[in-house]
Design a protein around this motif. Structure first.
Motif, PDB file in Angstrom:
ATOM      1  N   ASN A 181      41.439  42.165  34.010  1.00 57.68           N
ATOM      2  CA  ASN A 181      40.440  41.295  34.969  1.00 57.68           C
ATOM      3  C   ASN A 181      40.706  40.334  35.579  1.00 57.68           C
ATOM      4  N   GLY A 182      41.130  39.733  34.718  1.00 61.55           N
ATOM      5  CA  GLY A 182      41.989  38.286  35.320  1.00 61.55           C
ATOM      6  C   GLY A 182      42.559  38.214  36.482  1.00 61.55           C
ATOM      7  N   LEU A 183      43.797  39.395  36.840  1.00 55.23           N
ATOM      8  CA  LEU A 183      44.714  39.920  37.554  1.00 55.23           C
ATOM      9  C   LEU A 183      43.740  40.530  38.987  1.00 55.23           C
TER      10      LEU A 183
ATOM     11  N   ASP B   6      46.236  42.827  54.083  1.00 54.62           N
ATOM     12  CA  ASP B   6      45.346  43.025  53.688  1.00 54.62           C
ATOM     13  C   ASP B   6      46.636  45.015  52.866  1.00 54.62           C
ATOM     14  N   ALA B   7      47.622  45.211  52.976  1.00 52.70           N
ATOM     15  CA  ALA B   7      48.315  46.723  52.799  1.00 52.70           C
ATOM     16  C   ALA B   7      48.779  46.038  51.402  1.00 52.70           C
TER      17      ALA B   7
ATOM     18  N   ALA C 105      48.119  46.241  45.455  1.00 55.46           N
ATOM     19  CA  ALA C 105      47.926  45.532  44.512  1.00 55.46           C
ATOM     20  C   ALA C 105      46.769  46.792  42.927  1.00 55.46           C
ATOM     21  N   LYS C 106      45.509  46.346  44.104  1.00 54.51           N
ATOM     22  CA  LYS C 106      44.563  46.895  43.308  1.00 54.51           C
ATOM     23  C   LYS C 106      44.893  48.474  42.909  1.00 54.51           C
TER      24      LYS C 106
ATOM     25  N   LEU D 284      45.403  52.089  38.655  1.00 55.90           N
ATOM     26  CA  LEU D 284      46.559  52.958  37.844  1.00 55.90           C
ATOM     27  C   LEU D 284      46.998  52.891  36.728  1.00 55.90           C
ATOM     28  N   MET D 285      46.969  51.519  36.011  1.00 58.50           N
ATOM     29  CA  MET D 285      46.963  50.621  34.535  1.00 58.50           C
ATOM     30  C   MET D 285      45.836  51.026  34.151  1.00 58.50           C
TER      31      MET D 285
END
Ligand SMILES: Nc1ncnc2c1ncn2[C@@H]1O[C@H](COP(=O)(O)OP(=O)(O)OP(=O)(O)O)[C@@H](O)[C@H]1O
Ligand SMILES: [Mg+2]
Lengths: 643, 264
Positions: free
Chosen positions: A125-127, A138-139, A144-145, A150-151
């Motif tokens: 959540n922090g990340l 944007d890329a 990152a999202k 995936l995690m």
């Protein structure tokens, strides 16, 4: 000489303990009886009511001893010396179970997997929050999202029961059957069979409880002990097996591989356009590192579906129950006789925790005291209190100041052409003053206690012979009061120990520095008390002495001095107490002898028996001094306060 | 013989609060050798101040006191003092207290021992020599103070309310003792008291002092002390003359007290 007594100290302590309890009960009944039969005339508030009551003194002393014997586990050892050894074996089993046990919410807290998830979710959540704030393109942002999503999916791969490998499940079943097996072995009377010859030999080599420091015999020595010891060994292997089990199902592994690629590509993307803001660059690198770290932890595979471990948990609960069951009376003995702490097993020894650790057993303390009182042994090669034959010359050297030879007229002899020195009177005086002559030997006290005593007495002596006259004059003369008051008031309010580092540097860490420090302490107290005494003389007594024809000197010696005696003696009494305190602290700072030194060394070695021994010696000496002063006051100034 | 002469005696104290207290103002009197003077007056009128000046403990701010031809400049053995509360040295025994003055002079111990025994006998404390003084009653302590003062053979004996702290019975006995000693030794005695009866009984002469400023208000010459040596003191107290004088002085002091109250 007293070895015989210490051999049977368990028995003796037990008898004493019971006798003490009986005494307390008797004293309480006696006291109640007394209150009923004795008609006291004194009303509440009259000090008469506090007179007598020696049986309460006995009760108080007994109560202290009971508490000491009880909480130091001396009583426990006296009544069941085997208990510690058996509890040590129980401790071994407990510490063997612990790695598995801590996985489950048995004592308190979460299931281990749950608490891991709580932590990882918080991290994720922090990340996720950071993504917006890192100035990503944007890329980069979408990458990152994606990674975080995936995690989360990978985690579901572990917690969902449908993905759990059947092999992992089988491993759990095996652990369960092993634990159950151990439980039934524990319940078996014959487990683990007769002790081996090695075990018996080890048991015989056990030290006795308290033989050296806080050692507790660690090798099993009783049927119950053998059982727990063997169970502990088995449990250790089970625990090792259990800790090797990982949730590495194929679905999860595939996800992890994918994630690794994802993070790597995010990393290259971010590094390609680092930007100029140094802080931002560092923060982005941290972000990527954070993702890697979460992945690595998740990859450990310590998270299982929520109910996968239920069987292991219930097997463990059963083992727990049986383990308690097998302890039998030992558990109650532990709770009743060994309060405030427990016996814990380390890797290869057992130790007392809680009060048993820092509160040594009275009998052990006494034995330690007896041991170091032996002048042959002493402490650090120096007796506590003994005597030593010293040449008389050494005393002369101590008392006669060396400089008197310099006062003798003439010169020291010079060697002649034959290289021979003929002594003259001046050099003979010098030899005398420095104790450099053949003399008979006299016994002189020596030892740690004596050294401390001598320092206190010397400091006190100089404090009194210089402080009292000055105090009297300060009470009588405007000049001396005005002149000396600031000097004394400048150094007196400073705690003596604050002076110690300075004084010890100037005078050295030997006796001189300590004596001077104590002199400073005693001097200020004596000046103030003598001054109070002198100014407190009734004017009419001074007037009476004047009109009876006494001179000023006579008034000082025959009226003001005796009139100040109560204050002076009270001052001495206070000074002794303060000097004791200062001395011990000063000896802890520096020096190689003295009670404070002994205690300081013992403190560094965590030798609680010696620490308590020194505390008791200090207390007794302080009490002795105070009783002596009280006796002196009663004997020499019975008229105190009756003028 | 040596008379006591006070000339224009004044004593002004500076008080902490800033003002001044005129404890004595222009006091003049002559006390002949062998006279017994009692001094009476309301509280705070300067009696103790006067006595302290005569004893030499304080210097007057004005005037002077002479004993014989000599001006009094400090304390001396020729003036003995008895205080209200004994002022005994409690760390000494009875006889050590009594011979304190002799020891200070360095008198031969044998001689002083004899004198101590004599004086203890006179004050009625024979055999009490080795007892610590703090074990004695107030009346006994006062008698020791008297003996301690008299053994030094002073010309003038100054007493500041010596019997103030004693019970009525002991007080009467002590009064007779003082009269007896006065008659037998012929000493000059100056005694301060708060009791009008005592002042009348003991005073051959009597000064009544008045406060603010402290001064001599009235002087009496009385026959009672002389009679007290031979007669029973109780009869004297019941005589008409005694009662009349007593009432007169009491009224006088009452008026003074009322005046003070009015001022405040
Ligand atoms: N040392 C002093 N400093 C200032 N004032 C003083 C001092 N001694 C006495 N006085 C004042 O002088 C006055 C006379 O005092 P003194 O003690 O002579 O009275 P007194 O007649 O003896 O009274 P009492 O009968 O109560 O003993 C009092 O007003 C007192 O407050
Ligand atoms: Mg007075």
């Amino acid at each position: 000489m007293f070895d015989f007594l210490f051999e049977y100290r368990g028995l003796i302590v037990g008898t004493i303990f019971i006798a003490l309890i009986a005494t307390v009960i008797w004293a309480i009944f006696y006291g109640r009886n007394l209150i009923r039969t004795e008609r006291t005339d004194a009303v509440f508030g009259n000090p008469e009511r506090a007179l007598g009551g020696w049986h309460w003194v006995i009760t108080g002393v007994s109560a202290i001893l009971i508490v000491w014997i009880y909480f130091s586990w001396d009583a426990a050892r006296a009544f069941n010396p085997k208990a510690a050894n058996e509890l040590c074996q129980v401790g071994k089993l407990s510490s063997a179970i612990n790695p598995i046990r801590s996985t489950f919410p048995l004592d308190d807290g979460f299931l281990k997997g749950t608490s891991l998830l709580v932590r990882e979710n918080k991290q994720l959540n922090g990340l996720a929050d950071q993504v917006e704030r890192l100035g990503f393109s944007d890329a980069e942002k979408s990458k990152a999202k994606e990674t975080i999503d995936l995690m989360r999916k990978a985690i579901i791969g572990m917690t969902s029961p449908e993905f759990l490998d059947s092999a992992t499940d089988a491993k759990f079943k095996e652990i369960v059957s092993k634990i159950d097996g151990l439980t039934s072995k524990l319940a078996d009377q014959n487990y683990p069979g007769d002790p081996t010859a090695e075990q018996i030999a080890a048991a015989e080599k056990n030290p006795r409880w308290g033989d050296s420091g806080n050692e507790i015999p660690a090798a099993p020595a009783s049927p119950r002990g053998y059982k727990f010891d063997a169970a502990a060994k088995e449990m250790k292997t089970i625990a090792t097996d259990f800790s090797k089990i990982r949730n590495n199902n194929s679905n999860f592994l595939a996800q992890v591989e994918k994630l690794k690629g994802q993070i790597a590509s995010l990393d290259t993307l971010v590094q390609a356009s680092p930007g100029t803001d140094e802080l931002l660059v560092a923060n982005r690198a941290d972000f990527v590192k954070g993702l890697t770290r979460v992945l690595r932890r998740v990859d450990d595979g310590n998270i299982f579906p929520p109910d996968a471990l239920n069987n292991v948990q219930s097997a463990l609960v059963n083992l727990d129950k049986e383990q308690k069951n097998q302890q039998g009376g030992l558990r109650y003995y532990d709770a009743l006789m060994m309060p405030g702490g427990e016996i814990r097993a380390g890797s290869n020894s057992c130790s007392e925790q809680g009060s048993g650790r820092w509160l040594p057993k009275p009998s052990d303390t006494l034995r330690t005291f007896a041991r170091i009182s032996d002048p042959e042994i002493g402490y650090k090669g120096y007796p506590l209190l003994w005597y030593k034959m010293k040449p008389f010359g050494e005393m002369v050297d101590f008392i006669v100041p060396d400089f008197i030879s310099s006062l003798v007229p003439g010169h020291y002899p010079r060697h002649d052409t034959n290289g021979i020195v003929t002594p003259n009177f001046k050099s003979k005086v010098r030899d005398f003053a420095t104790g450099n002559f053949e003399s008979f030997k006299v016994p002189m006290p020596s030892g740690h206690v004596w050294d401390s005593l001598l320092r206190v007495l010397a400091g006190l002596f100089f404090g009194i012979i210089l402080g009292v006259p000055l105090g009297l004059f300060m009470g009588l003369s405007r000049f001396s009061k005005g002149f000396f008051d600031p000097l004394i008031e400048l150094y007196r309010p400073v705690p003596p120990l604050a002076w110690a580092p300075l004084i010890l540097t100037i005078f050295g860490i030997g006796d001189d520095g300590k004596i001077f420090l104590l002199f400073m302490v005693a001097f200020a107290i004596m000046v103030i008390s003598a001054r109070t005494g002198a100014t407190g003389t009734h004017l009419s007594k001074i007037h009476a002495a004047h009109s009876l024809g006494a001179t000023n000197r006579q008034i000082l010696r025959k009226v003001i001095l005796p009139n100040s005696l109560p204050e002076i003696l009270t001052g001495i009494r206070i000074a002794i107490g303060v000097c004791w305190g200062t001395l011990v602290a000063a000896e802890m700072l520096a020096g190689t002898t003295g009670i404070g030194f002994v205690e300081n060394v013992a403190r560094k070695q965590s030798d609680y028996e010696i620490i308590w021994t020194t505390i008791i010696i200090l207390g007794l000496l302080g009490l002795l001094f105070d009783l002596m002063m009280r006796w002196v006051i009663d004997k020499f100034i019975p008229w105190r306060g009756k003028g | 013989m040596s008379d006591l002469v006070a000339k224009d005696l004044s004593m002004v104290f500076d008080v902490d609060t800033g003002g001044q207290v005129h404890a004595l103002n222009n006091v003049n009197f002559t006390l002949k050798s062998g006279e017994l003077l009692s001094v009476l007056g309301p509280s705070g009128c300067g009696k103790t101040t006067l006595l302290n000046i005569i004893a030499g403990f304080n210097h007057p701010t004005g005037g002077a006191v002479y004993l014989g031809d000599e001006e009094i400049k400090g304390p001396g053995v020729n003036r003995g003092m008895v205080f209200q509360q004994g002022a005994l040295f409690e760390w000494l025994t009875v006889s050590e207290n009594v011979d304190f003055g002799l020891r200070m002079k360095g008198t031969d111990p044998k001689k002083s021992k004899k004198m101590v025994d004599e004086w203890l006998d006179i004050v009625g404390l024979a055999g009490f020599g080795d007892i610590p003084t703090y074990q004695l009653s107030g009346g006994m302590q006062q008698r020791i103070a008297l003996a301690r003062c008299l053994i030094n053979d002073p010309d003038l004996i100054l007493m500041d309310e010596p019997l103030g702290a004693l019970d009525a019975l002991t007080r009467e006995k002590m009064q007779s003792l003082v009269l007896k000693i006065w008659k037998e030794t012929g000493k000059t005695i100056m005694i301060i008291t708060h009791s009008v009866e005592e002042a009348l009984l003991l005073g051959e002469r009597l000064f009544v002092m008045a406060p603010r400023p402290g001064r001599l208000h009235k002087e009496y010459n009385l026959p009672f002390a002389e009679r007290g040596v031979t007669e029973d003191t109780r009869d004297i107290k019941n005589s008409e003359e005694f009662i009349e004088t007593r009432e007169e002085i009491l009224t006088m002091i009452w008026d003074m007290e009322e005046e003070i109250m009015g001022q405040v």
